[in-house]
Design a protein around this motif. Sequence first.
Motif, PDB file in Angstrom:
ATOM      1  N   LEU A 200      25.094  48.490  40.008  1.00 53.71           N
ATOM      2  CA  LEU A 200      26.041  47.608  40.428  1.00 53.71           C
ATOM      3  C   LEU A 200      26.195  46.349  39.527  1.00 53.71           C
ATOM      4  O   LEU A 200      27.453  45.906  39.352  1.00 53.71           O
ATOM      5  CB  LEU A 200      25.228  47.012  41.730  1.00 53.71           C
ATOM      6  CG  LEU A 200      25.291  48.089  42.821  1.00 53.71           C
ATOM      7  CD1 LEU A 200      24.255  47.468  44.122  1.00 53.71           C
ATOM      8  CD2 LEU A 200      26.520  48.471  43.344  1.00 53.71           C
ATOM      9  N   LEU A 201      25.264  46.067  38.688  1.00 52.38           N
ATOM     10  CA  LEU A 201      25.270  44.901  37.770  1.00 52.38           C
ATOM     11  C   LEU A 201      26.217  45.299  36.539  1.00 52.38           C
ATOM     12  O   LEU A 201      26.970  44.603  36.118  1.00 52.38           O
ATOM     13  CB  LEU A 201      23.646  44.477  37.252  1.00 52.38           C
ATOM     14  CG  LEU A 201      22.851  43.765  38.216  1.00 52.38           C
ATOM     15  CD1 LEU A 201      21.461  43.980  37.494  1.00 52.38           C
ATOM     16  CD2 LEU A 201      23.324  42.434  38.423  1.00 52.38           C
ATOM     17  N   ALA A 202      25.825  46.581  36.162  1.00 54.93           N
ATOM     18  CA  ALA A 202      26.804  47.151  34.970  1.00 54.93           C
ATOM     19  C   ALA A 202      28.309  47.195  35.357  1.00 54.93           C
ATOM     20  O   ALA A 202      29.060  46.836  34.455  1.00 54.93           O
ATOM     21  CB  ALA A 202      26.311  48.539  34.704  1.00 54.93           C
ATOM     22  N   ALA A 203      28.641  47.296  36.742  1.00 58.08           N
ATOM     23  CA  ALA A 203      29.831  47.239  37.102  1.00 58.08           C
ATOM     24  C   ALA A 203      30.620  45.845  36.775  1.00 58.08           C
ATOM     25  O   ALA A 203      31.721  45.712  36.401  1.00 58.08           O
ATOM     26  CB  ALA A 203      30.307  47.620  38.548  1.00 58.08           C
ATOM     27  N   ALA A 205      29.609  43.993  34.462  1.00 53.58           N
ATOM     28  CA  ALA A 205      29.626  43.669  33.082  1.00 53.58           C
ATOM     29  C   ALA A 205      30.480  44.598  32.470  1.00 53.58           C
ATOM     30  O   ALA A 205      30.643  44.493  31.128  1.00 53.58           O
ATOM     31  CB  ALA A 205      28.076  43.987  32.580  1.00 53.58           C
ATOM     32  N   GLY A 206      31.205  45.594  33.207  1.00 52.49           N
ATOM     33  CA  GLY A 206      32.293  46.296  32.510  1.00 52.49           C
ATOM     34  C   GLY A 206      31.553  47.664  31.734  1.00 52.49           C
ATOM     35  O   GLY A 206      32.153  48.428  30.768  1.00 52.49           O
ATOM     36  N   CYS A 207      30.188  47.901  32.014  1.00 54.16           N
ATOM     37  CA  CYS A 207      29.723  48.971  31.223  1.00 54.16           C
ATOM     38  C   CYS A 207      28.843  50.098  31.968  1.00 54.16           C
ATOM     39  O   CYS A 207      28.020  50.644  31.849  1.00 54.16           O
ATOM     40  CB  CYS A 207      28.659  48.412  30.228  1.00 54.16           C
ATOM     41  SG  CYS A 207      27.346  47.268  31.094  1.00 54.16           S
ATOM     42  N   LEU A 208      29.508  50.092  33.397  1.00 47.42           N
ATOM     43  CA  LEU A 208      29.091  51.063  34.232  1.00 47.42           C
ATOM     44  C   LEU A 208      28.910  52.530  33.889  1.00 47.42           C
ATOM     45  O   LEU A 208      27.724  53.091  34.009  1.00 47.42           O
ATOM     46  CB  LEU A 208      30.035  51.097  35.617  1.00 47.42           C
ATOM     47  CG  LEU A 208      29.368  52.110  36.684  1.00 47.42           C
ATOM     48  CD1 LEU A 208      28.009  51.794  37.158  1.00 47.42           C
ATOM     49  CD2 LEU A 208      30.494  52.056  37.824  1.00 47.42           C
ATOM     50  N   GLU A 209      29.785  52.974  33.308  1.00 43.37           N
ATOM     51  CA  GLU A 209      29.663  54.481  32.971  1.00 43.37           C
ATOM     52  C   GLU A 209      28.448  54.698  31.752  1.00 43.37           C
ATOM     53  O   GLU A 209      27.883  55.600  31.843  1.00 43.37           O
ATOM     54  CB  GLU A 209      31.093  54.949  32.065  1.00 43.37           C
ATOM     55  CG  GLU A 209      31.164  56.467  31.616  1.00 43.37           C
ATOM     56  CD  GLU A 209      32.409  56.796  31.340  1.00 43.37           C
ATOM     57  OE1 GLU A 209      32.724  57.961  30.597  1.00 43.37           O
ATOM     58  OE2 GLU A 209      33.426  56.039  31.335  1.00 43.37           O
ATOM     59  N   ALA A 241      24.223  34.390  36.174  1.00 39.68           N
ATOM     60  CA  ALA A 241      23.088  34.333  37.074  1.00 39.68           C
ATOM     61  C   ALA A 241      23.807  34.617  38.509  1.00 39.68           C
ATOM     62  O   ALA A 241      23.207  35.015  39.343  1.00 39.68           O
ATOM     63  CB  ALA A 241      22.060  33.291  36.976  1.00 39.68           C
ATOM     64  N   GLU A 242      25.194  33.862  38.505  1.00 36.23           N
ATOM     65  CA  GLU A 242      25.488  34.125  40.141  1.00 36.23           C
ATOM     66  C   GLU A 242      26.107  35.540  40.432  1.00 36.23           C
ATOM     67  O   GLU A 242      26.258  35.761  41.619  1.00 36.23           O
ATOM     68  CB  GLU A 242      27.025  33.362  39.865  1.00 36.23           C
ATOM     69  CG  GLU A 242      26.915  31.787  39.915  1.00 36.23           C
ATOM     70  CD  GLU A 242      26.420  31.498  38.668  1.00 36.23           C
ATOM     71  OE1 GLU A 242      26.351  30.150  38.500  1.00 36.23           O
ATOM     72  OE2 GLU A 242      26.732  32.124  37.532  1.00 36.23           O
ATOM     73  N   VAL A 243      25.773  36.510  39.355  1.00 27.05           N
ATOM     74  CA  VAL A 243      25.944  38.079  39.785  1.00 27.05           C
ATOM     75  C   VAL A 243      25.143  38.489  40.794  1.00 27.05           C
ATOM     76  O   VAL A 243      25.339  39.315  41.475  1.00 27.05           O
ATOM     77  CB  VAL A 243      26.238  38.649  38.459  1.00 27.05           C
ATOM     78  CG1 VAL A 243      24.641  38.846  37.994  1.00 27.05           C
ATOM     79  CG2 VAL A 243      26.737  40.087  38.666  1.00 27.05           C
ATOM     80  N   ASP A 303      19.779  29.201  30.386  1.00 27.04           N
ATOM     81  CA  ASP A 303      21.093  28.681  30.734  1.00 27.04           C
ATOM     82  C   ASP A 303      22.113  29.279  31.661  1.00 27.04           C
ATOM     83  O   ASP A 303      23.322  29.223  31.202  1.00 27.04           O
ATOM     84  CB  ASP A 303      21.664  28.407  29.207  1.00 27.04           C
ATOM     85  CG  ASP A 303      20.707  27.711  28.231  1.00 27.04           C
ATOM     86  OD1 ASP A 303      20.083  26.716  29.012  1.00 27.04           O
ATOM     87  OD2 ASP A 303      20.526  27.690  27.289  1.00 27.04           O
ATOM     88  N   GLY A 304      21.469  29.847  32.584  1.00 23.43           N
ATOM     89  CA  GLY A 304      22.347  30.485  33.663  1.00 23.43           C
ATOM     90  C   GLY A 304      23.086  31.733  33.369  1.00 23.43           C
ATOM     91  O   GLY A 304      23.830  32.311  33.961  1.00 23.43           O
ATOM     92  N   ARG A 305      22.688  32.480  32.344  1.00 26.42           N
ATOM     93  CA  ARG A 305      23.023  33.773  31.792  1.00 26.42           C
ATOM     94  C   ARG A 305      21.925  34.669  31.495  1.00 26.42           C
ATOM     95  O   ARG A 305      20.749  34.433  30.978  1.00 26.42           O
ATOM     96  CB  ARG A 305      24.080  33.696  30.788  1.00 26.42           C
ATOM     97  CG  ARG A 305      25.202  32.826  30.962  1.00 26.42           C
ATOM     98  CD  ARG A 305      26.360  32.945  29.937  1.00 26.42           C
ATOM     99  NE  ARG A 305      27.516  32.373  30.382  1.00 26.42           N
ATOM    100  CZ  ARG A 305      28.399  32.884  30.920  1.00 26.42           C
ATOM    101  NH1 ARG A 305      28.456  33.998  31.332  1.00 26.42           N
ATOM    102  NH2 ARG A 305      29.528  32.261  31.521  1.00 26.42           N
ATOM    103  N   LEU A 306      22.347  36.229  31.801  1.00 23.65           N
ATOM    104  CA  LEU A 306      21.136  36.871  31.487  1.00 23.65           C
ATOM    105  C   LEU A 306      21.215  37.242  29.905  1.00 23.65           C
ATOM    106  O   LEU A 306      22.310  37.104  29.158  1.00 23.65           O
ATOM    107  CB  LEU A 306      21.533  38.385  31.846  1.00 23.65           C
ATOM    108  CG  LEU A 306      21.216  38.617  33.617  1.00 23.65           C
ATOM    109  CD1 LEU A 306      21.976  37.814  34.368  1.00 23.65           C
ATOM    110  CD2 LEU A 306      21.415  40.019  34.043  1.00 23.65           C
TER     111      LEU A 306
END
Length: 414
Positions: A200-203, A205-209, A241-243, A303-306
Amino acid sequence: MDQRTLLITLTGPDRPGVTSRLFSVLSAFPVTVADIEQVVIRGRLTLGVLVAYAGGPSSGTGTTLGAMWTAVERVAEDLGMEVELSTGSQAKEHRRRGRLSVSVLGATLQPAAIAGIAGRIAAAGANIDRIERLAQWPVTCIELSVSGADPGSLRVELAAEAAIQEVDVAVQRTGLSRRAKRLIVMDVDSTLIQGEVIELLAAHAGCLEEVAGVTEQAMRGELDFAESLRRRVALLEGLPAEVFEEVRKEVVLTPGARTLVRTLKRLDFRFAIVSGGFTQITDGLVEELGIDYSAANVLEVIDGRLTGQVVGDIVDRPGKARALERFAKEAGLPISQTVAIGDGANDLDMIAAAGLGVAFNAKPVVRQAADTAVNTPYLDSILYLLGISRDEVEAADAEDGVTSTVTSPWGRGA
């Protein structure tokens, strides 16, 4: 003096007072009650009573039995029921050692499935002492009390038959060892919830496959979990992080999850989750479902990002087993009183360590290693393995005013 037994079986329409009438008659004769079993199916009653009495040439047995038989026949006639009588020595009637519980589950149960299971039990030299229905929806589950079988060999035989008949079969020892399992430890992804959180996170980020491919390798045991996790998490670098809030809305509980947790908590079980996923998601599940213990990985956020990194020790295959041991210690329970439920290779160590290991819609390697496998899509089917019936669950829900309507951010799954 020889001690003998007499089996009286009444069958016919169920009505109030049958049991009282029969035992009032029996109380007039020199017999003791050795066993009783009763079942009602669609309004038709079968009541079996095993009584013991003194036998031998000087006991007057014939006269006593004749009078008792006449009295019992009169009761059956008054009630519009049929009665059968059979005698035997107490030694022959005594049940054999090695009592087992065999649970059979299926979306539907065909006669061929019951025939196949019963045939394998008979071929093992065992006897079916009792059959009881535990559930008729959303799956059908019947429980057979079996005596005279080795649990290991019977489990192998019935697993083979279950595969042929496309049903689930669980073989467990009966008695206190079964009822004493008080801590449930469950995997999260594809067990408590549907799907994998990292996907779900990868989706987003655009790297699901790419992530899904690595996940599948890890679930099959073809790739070390810790390394696979690092590879997948690295692909998430830069996500805001809002993801996490978005993903929490996308998570869907497995059907029956709420019922399983709610019912076990009523019975004073402890419930734990252990996940190769992330606390940023599992902490919400803990709060939502009232879960007692949890362990999961922590995604680093700066800083709010993974950052694409995991903080602290990774909860991997041995880590899950250590978590189970830790939870049991905190609950003051021995490992023998735990149940571990999972679906992937990452769950194998905790499934092996637990008192009862359950493979839930699992990969082949997990099904082979677990004590039992459940392949229905309903998580609350596991209740039946613990001897808890659907009627008991519904009665408790009715008392508490619980309905199946769910308005939760975690989706359906009551």
